[in-house]
Design a protein around this motif. Structure first.
Motif, PDB file in Angstrom:
ATOM      1  N   CYS A  27      16.513  45.061  49.421  1.00  0.00           N
ATOM      2  CA  CYS A  27      17.251  43.818  49.669  1.00  0.00           C
ATOM      3  C   CYS A  27      17.185  43.442  51.145  1.00  0.00           C
ATOM      4  O   CYS A  27      16.902  44.262  51.994  1.00  0.00           O
ATOM      5  N   ARG A  49      19.294  40.213  46.872  1.00  0.00           N
ATOM      6  CA  ARG A  49      18.090  40.571  46.104  1.00  0.00           C
ATOM      7  C   ARG A  49      17.604  39.330  45.378  1.00  0.00           C
ATOM      8  O   ARG A  49      18.376  38.639  44.714  1.00  0.00           O
ATOM      9  N   ASN A 163      11.329  46.689  41.266  1.00  0.00           N
ATOM     10  CA  ASN A 163      11.919  47.328  42.424  1.00  0.00           C
ATOM     11  C   ASN A 163      12.739  48.510  41.928  1.00  0.00           C
ATOM     12  O   ASN A 163      13.611  48.331  41.085  1.00  0.00           O
ATOM     13  N   ASP A 166      16.439  48.187  41.415  1.00  0.00           N
ATOM     14  CA  ASP A 166      16.991  47.312  40.385  1.00  0.00           C
ATOM     15  C   ASP A 166      17.663  48.097  39.276  1.00  0.00           C
ATOM     16  O   ASP A 166      18.346  47.525  38.441  1.00  0.00           O
TER      17      ASP A 166
END
Length: 198
Positions: A27, A49, A163, A166
């Motif tokens: 992020c 994000r 990612n 996530d």
């Protein structure tokens, strides 16, 4: 909308927006200051994000963060943002492309804000904000008519990749009592077929 320098030109709710750090757990860390008439200003430090979804929609999710480059300032009250987010989705009305926007926020602004201020600001601020965003987007498209492909490439390159942050890693501990999951049918006085029926 994404570029904090540009956002400061049209979003009158926030001042002093800046990127504090990049690529922290996948992020950016974004700082913003919100000045509210007659009360102590609030500031935000948030993980941001961005994700480009398979259907072309763009999600921006934010939550509170801490970072040594943006410590709390005694002049402001730091907002605790549990979660907030935006979903941008292209749609069509009468054959014309339009942007649909979904917005949600769950934040604790802390402290006391007089009810008359909430009653004055709450009904009109979201509408004013979305109108400012609409005007800024149209102006940007006029100033940069050929930027659409550049933005599409950036979205694909930077924001469509998986990612690891996530997902939360969960550890499940399984205790075994060393009995098999399935047992052989047992014959008994009331179990002629081994299934418990007589």
């Amino acid at each position: 909308f994404y570029e904090v320098e540009e956002r400061g030109k049209w979003d009158k709710n926030f001042n002093n927006c800046r990127i504090v750090a990049k690529d922290v757990q996948g992020c950016d860390l974004v700082y913003c200051l919100m000045k509210i008439p007659t009360v102590t200003p609030r500031d935000f430090l948030q993980y941001r994000r961005v994700r480009l979804n398979d259907d072309g929609s763009i999600c921006i999710v934010l939550r509170s963060a801490e970072h040594p480059n943006a410590p709390e300032d005694h002049r402001y009250i730091r907002v605790d943002n549990k979660i907030s987010g935006y979903v941008f989705r292209e749609s069509y009305v009468k054959g014309q492309p339009v942007m649909q926007l979904f917005l949600m926020s769950c934040s604790d602004v802390k402290g006391m804000i007089p009810k008359w201020i909430i009653n004055m600001l709450a009904p009109k601020k979201p509408g004013e904000w979305t109108e400012s965003l609409r005007k800024a987007a149209l102006e940007h498209q006029t100033l940069f008519p050929n930027r659409k492909e550049e933005v599409a490439i950036r979205l694909r390159d930077e924001f469509s990749q998986e990612n690891p942050y996530d997902y939360e890693i969960e550890t499940v501990e399984i205790q075994s009592d060393e009995r098999p999951l399935e047992s052989e049918p047992q014959e008994g006085p009331n179990c002629k077929d081994g299934l418990g029926s007589s």
